[in-house]
Write a protein that holds these residues in place. Structure first.
Motif, PDB file in Angstrom:
ATOM      1  N   SER A 191      27.174 -40.374-110.650  1.00 52.78           N
ATOM      2  CA  SER A 191      26.449 -40.948-111.783  1.00 52.78           C
ATOM      3  C   SER A 191      27.232 -42.084-112.433  1.00 52.78           C
ATOM      4  O   SER A 191      26.652 -43.095-112.836  1.00 52.78           O
ATOM      5  CB  SER A 191      26.119 -39.861-112.808  1.00 52.78           C
ATOM      6  OG  SER A 191      25.208 -38.933-112.248  1.00 52.78           O
ATOM      7  N   PHE A 192      28.552 -41.939-112.528  1.00 50.53           N
ATOM      8  CA  PHE A 192      29.372 -43.019-113.076  1.00 50.53           C
ATOM      9  C   PHE A 192      29.305 -44.240-112.159  1.00 50.53           C
ATOM     10  O   PHE A 192      29.199 -45.375-112.631  1.00 50.53           O
ATOM     11  CB  PHE A 192      30.829 -42.568-113.243  1.00 50.53           C
ATOM     12  CG  PHE A 192      31.139 -42.027-114.608  1.00 50.53           C
ATOM     13  CD1 PHE A 192      32.028 -42.681-115.435  1.00 50.53           C
ATOM     14  CD2 PHE A 192      30.547 -40.861-115.062  1.00 50.53           C
ATOM     15  CE1 PHE A 192      32.334 -42.185-116.701  1.00 50.53           C
ATOM     16  CE2 PHE A 192      30.825 -40.354-116.321  1.00 50.53           C
ATOM     17  CZ  PHE A 192      31.724 -41.017-117.145  1.00 50.53           C
ATOM     18  N   LEU A 193      29.349 -44.006-110.862  1.00 52.44           N
ATOM     19  CA  LEU A 193      29.261 -45.119-109.923  1.00 52.44           C
ATOM     20  C   LEU A 193      27.895 -45.784-110.014  1.00 52.44           C
ATOM     21  O   LEU A 193      27.798 -47.016-110.084  1.00 52.44           O
ATOM     22  CB  LEU A 193      29.519 -44.631-108.493  1.00 52.44           C
ATOM     23  CG  LEU A 193      29.456 -45.702-107.410  1.00 52.44           C
ATOM     24  CD1 LEU A 193      30.464 -46.810-107.669  1.00 52.44           C
ATOM     25  CD2 LEU A 193      29.675 -45.064-106.045  1.00 52.44           C
ATOM     26  N   GLU A 194      26.850 -44.973-110.047  1.00 48.10           N
ATOM     27  CA  GLU A 194      25.489 -45.497-110.105  1.00 48.10           C
ATOM     28  C   GLU A 194      25.237 -46.311-111.374  1.00 48.10           C
ATOM     29  O   GLU A 194      24.673 -47.399-111.325  1.00 48.10           O
ATOM     30  CB  GLU A 194      24.504 -44.322-110.035  1.00 48.10           C
ATOM     31  CG  GLU A 194      23.047 -44.691-110.023  1.00 48.10           C
ATOM     32  CD  GLU A 194      22.143 -43.474-109.941  1.00 48.10           C
ATOM     33  OE1 GLU A 194      20.926 -43.658-110.106  1.00 48.10           O
ATOM     34  OE2 GLU A 194      22.629 -42.343-109.728  1.00 48.10           O
ATOM     35  N   GLN A 195      25.652 -45.787-112.515  1.00 50.89           N
ATOM     36  CA  GLN A 195      25.335 -46.445-113.781  1.00 50.89           C
ATOM     37  C   GLN A 195      26.338 -47.523-114.177  1.00 50.89           C
ATOM     38  O   GLN A 195      25.949 -48.587-114.654  1.00 50.89           O
ATOM     39  CB  GLN A 195      25.239 -45.418-114.906  1.00 50.89           C
ATOM     40  CG  GLN A 195      24.856 -46.046-116.243  1.00 50.89           C
ATOM     41  CD  GLN A 195      24.383 -45.031-117.251  1.00 50.89           C
ATOM     42  OE1 GLN A 195      23.840 -44.003-116.889  1.00 50.89           O
ATOM     43  NE2 GLN A 195      24.587 -45.323-118.515  1.00 50.89           N
TER      44      GLN A 195
ATOM     45  N   ALA B 215      21.881 -39.193-111.137  1.00 52.66           N
ATOM     46  CA  ALA B 215      21.824 -37.847-110.557  1.00 52.66           C
ATOM     47  C   ALA B 215      22.112 -36.784-111.616  1.00 52.66           C
ATOM     48  O   ALA B 215      21.412 -35.774-111.702  1.00 52.66           O
ATOM     49  CB  ALA B 215      22.821 -37.734-109.399  1.00 52.66           C
ATOM     50  N   LEU B 216      23.130 -37.019-112.434  1.00 51.66           N
ATOM     51  CA  LEU B 216      23.471 -36.063-113.482  1.00 51.66           C
ATOM     52  C   LEU B 216      22.364 -35.968-114.521  1.00 51.66           C
ATOM     53  O   LEU B 216      21.985 -34.874-114.938  1.00 51.66           O
ATOM     54  CB  LEU B 216      24.795 -36.457-114.158  1.00 51.66           C
ATOM     55  CG  LEU B 216      25.290 -35.530-115.259  1.00 51.66           C
ATOM     56  CD1 LEU B 216      25.520 -34.121-114.737  1.00 51.66           C
ATOM     57  CD2 LEU B 216      26.569 -36.081-115.880  1.00 51.66           C
ATOM     58  N   GLY B 217      21.825 -37.093-114.910  1.00 48.08           N
ATOM     59  CA  GLY B 217      20.731 -37.110-115.882  1.00 48.08           C
ATOM     60  C   GLY B 217      19.501 -36.374-115.377  1.00 48.08           C
ATOM     61  O   GLY B 217      18.865 -35.619-116.116  1.00 48.08           O
ATOM     62  N   ARG B 218      19.175 -36.587-114.111  1.00 52.73           N
ATOM     63  CA  ARG B 218      18.018 -35.881-113.533  1.00 52.73           C
ATOM     64  C   ARG B 218      18.254 -34.375-113.510  1.00 52.73           C
ATOM     65  O   ARG B 218      17.355 -33.583-113.809  1.00 52.73           O
ATOM     66  CB  ARG B 218      17.716 -36.417-112.135  1.00 52.73           C
ATOM     67  CG  ARG B 218      17.108 -37.817-112.152  1.00 52.73           C
ATOM     68  CD  ARG B 218      16.641 -38.272-110.777  1.00 52.73           C
ATOM     69  NE  ARG B 218      17.738 -38.432-109.830  1.00 52.73           N
ATOM     70  CZ  ARG B 218      18.463 -39.546-109.682  1.00 52.73           C
ATOM     71  NH1 ARG B 218      18.208 -40.600-110.427  1.00 52.73           N
ATOM     72  NH2 ARG B 218      19.426 -39.598-108.784  1.00 52.73           N
ATOM     73  N   MET B 219      19.482 -33.964-113.177  1.00 52.97           N
ATOM     74  CA  MET B 219      19.798 -32.539-113.129  1.00 52.97           C
ATOM     75  C   MET B 219      19.707 -31.922-114.520  1.00 52.97           C
ATOM     76  O   MET B 219      19.159 -30.827-114.690  1.00 52.97           O
ATOM     77  CB  MET B 219      21.197 -32.319-112.551  1.00 52.97           C
ATOM     78  CG  MET B 219      21.538 -30.857-112.372  1.00 52.97           C
ATOM     79  SD  MET B 219      20.438 -29.982-111.233  1.00 52.97           S
ATOM     80  CE  MET B 219      20.834 -30.791-109.699  1.00 52.97           C
ATOM     81  N   VAL B 220      20.221 -32.611-115.518  1.00 51.12           N
ATOM     82  CA  VAL B 220      20.140 -32.124-116.896  1.00 51.12           C
ATOM     83  C   VAL B 220      18.674 -31.971-117.302  1.00 51.12           C
ATOM     84  O   VAL B 220      18.286 -30.964-117.900  1.00 51.12           O
ATOM     85  CB  VAL B 220      20.897 -33.062-117.866  1.00 51.12           C
ATOM     86  CG1 VAL B 220      20.584 -32.731-119.313  1.00 51.12           C
ATOM     87  CG2 VAL B 220      22.393 -32.988-117.608  1.00 51.12           C
ATOM     88  N   ASN B 221      17.859 -32.950-116.945  1.00 56.86           N
ATOM     89  CA  ASN B 221      16.430 -32.874-117.280  1.00 56.86           C
ATOM     90  C   ASN B 221      15.740 -31.698-116.597  1.00 56.86           C
ATOM     91  O   ASN B 221      14.921 -31.020-117.214  1.00 56.86           O
ATOM     92  CB  ASN B 221      15.728 -34.183-116.929  1.00 56.86           C
ATOM     93  CG  ASN B 221      16.076 -35.297-117.889  1.00 56.86           C
ATOM     94  OD1 ASN B 221      16.544 -35.056-119.002  1.00 56.86           O
ATOM     95  ND2 ASN B 221      15.865 -36.516-117.460  1.00 56.86           N
ATOM     96  N   ILE B 222      16.060 -31.471-115.350  1.00 59.88           N
ATOM     97  CA  ILE B 222      15.470 -30.338-114.626  1.00 59.88           C
ATOM     98  C   ILE B 222      15.858 -29.026-115.301  1.00 59.88           C
ATOM     99  O   ILE B 222      15.022 -28.152-115.523  1.00 59.88           O
ATOM    100  CB  ILE B 222      15.920 -30.332-113.147  1.00 59.88           C
ATOM    101  CG1 ILE B 222      15.250 -31.480-112.397  1.00 59.88           C
ATOM    102  CG2 ILE B 222      15.624 -28.991-112.482  1.00 59.88           C
ATOM    103  CD1 ILE B 222      15.839 -31.746-111.023  1.00 59.88           C
ATOM    104  N   ARG B 223      17.127 -28.895-115.622  1.00 57.75           N
ATOM    105  CA  ARG B 223      17.621 -27.655-116.214  1.00 57.75           C
ATOM    106  C   ARG B 223      17.071 -27.410-117.615  1.00 57.75           C
ATOM    107  O   ARG B 223      16.904 -26.273-118.032  1.00 57.75           O
ATOM    108  CB  ARG B 223      19.150 -27.665-116.250  1.00 57.75           C
ATOM    109  CG  ARG B 223      19.759 -27.583-114.869  1.00 57.75           C
ATOM    110  CD  ARG B 223      21.252 -27.728-114.930  1.00 57.75           C
ATOM    111  NE  ARG B 223      21.852 -27.509-113.625  1.00 57.75           N
ATOM    112  CZ  ARG B 223      23.150 -27.587-113.387  1.00 57.75           C
ATOM    113  NH1 ARG B 223      23.995 -27.872-114.369  1.00 57.75           N
ATOM    114  NH2 ARG B 223      23.618 -27.372-112.182  1.00 57.75           N
TER     115      ARG B 223
END
Length: 96
Positions: free
Chosen positions: A5-9, A37-45
């Motif tokens: 996520s750090f690399l992506e953003q 990826a991290l943001g999507r996972m947080v949203n799913i959870r």
């Protein structure tokens, strides 16, 4: 997931950073977009809307169920505080 996520953003490869302070790392982590990826996972959870949950894929439903199950069996609040302090120290040591 944090590294990708750090690399992506931000275009930052955390495993190649030697001098990032905890304060900077923490600020960047708090700014992670829901599009990573991290943001999507947080949203799913965290999702609670029944209509949105209906549209989840089998993998998303499985992740949400796994997360909720793990949270339901978590340690008490005092132990959680201690674990969070340990996690913060670990990150502080890694990025100080």
């Amino acid at each position: 997931m944090v590294e990708s996520s750090f690399l992506e953003q931000y275009g930052i490869r955390l495993n190649q950073v030697d001098d990032m302070s905890w304060k900077e790392f923490s600020a960047l982590l708090h700014g992670i977009s829901a599009e990573t990826a991290l943001g999507r996972m947080v949203n799913i959870r965290a999702e609670e809307d029944k209509e949105i949950l209906k549209s989840f894929t089998a993998d998303q439903k499985a992740e949400r169920t796994r997360w909720r199950t793990s949270q339901a069996t978590q340690i008490d609040e005092a132990d959680m505080e201690k674990e969070m302090e340990n996690l913060e120290k670990m990150f502080a040591n890694a990025f100080s």
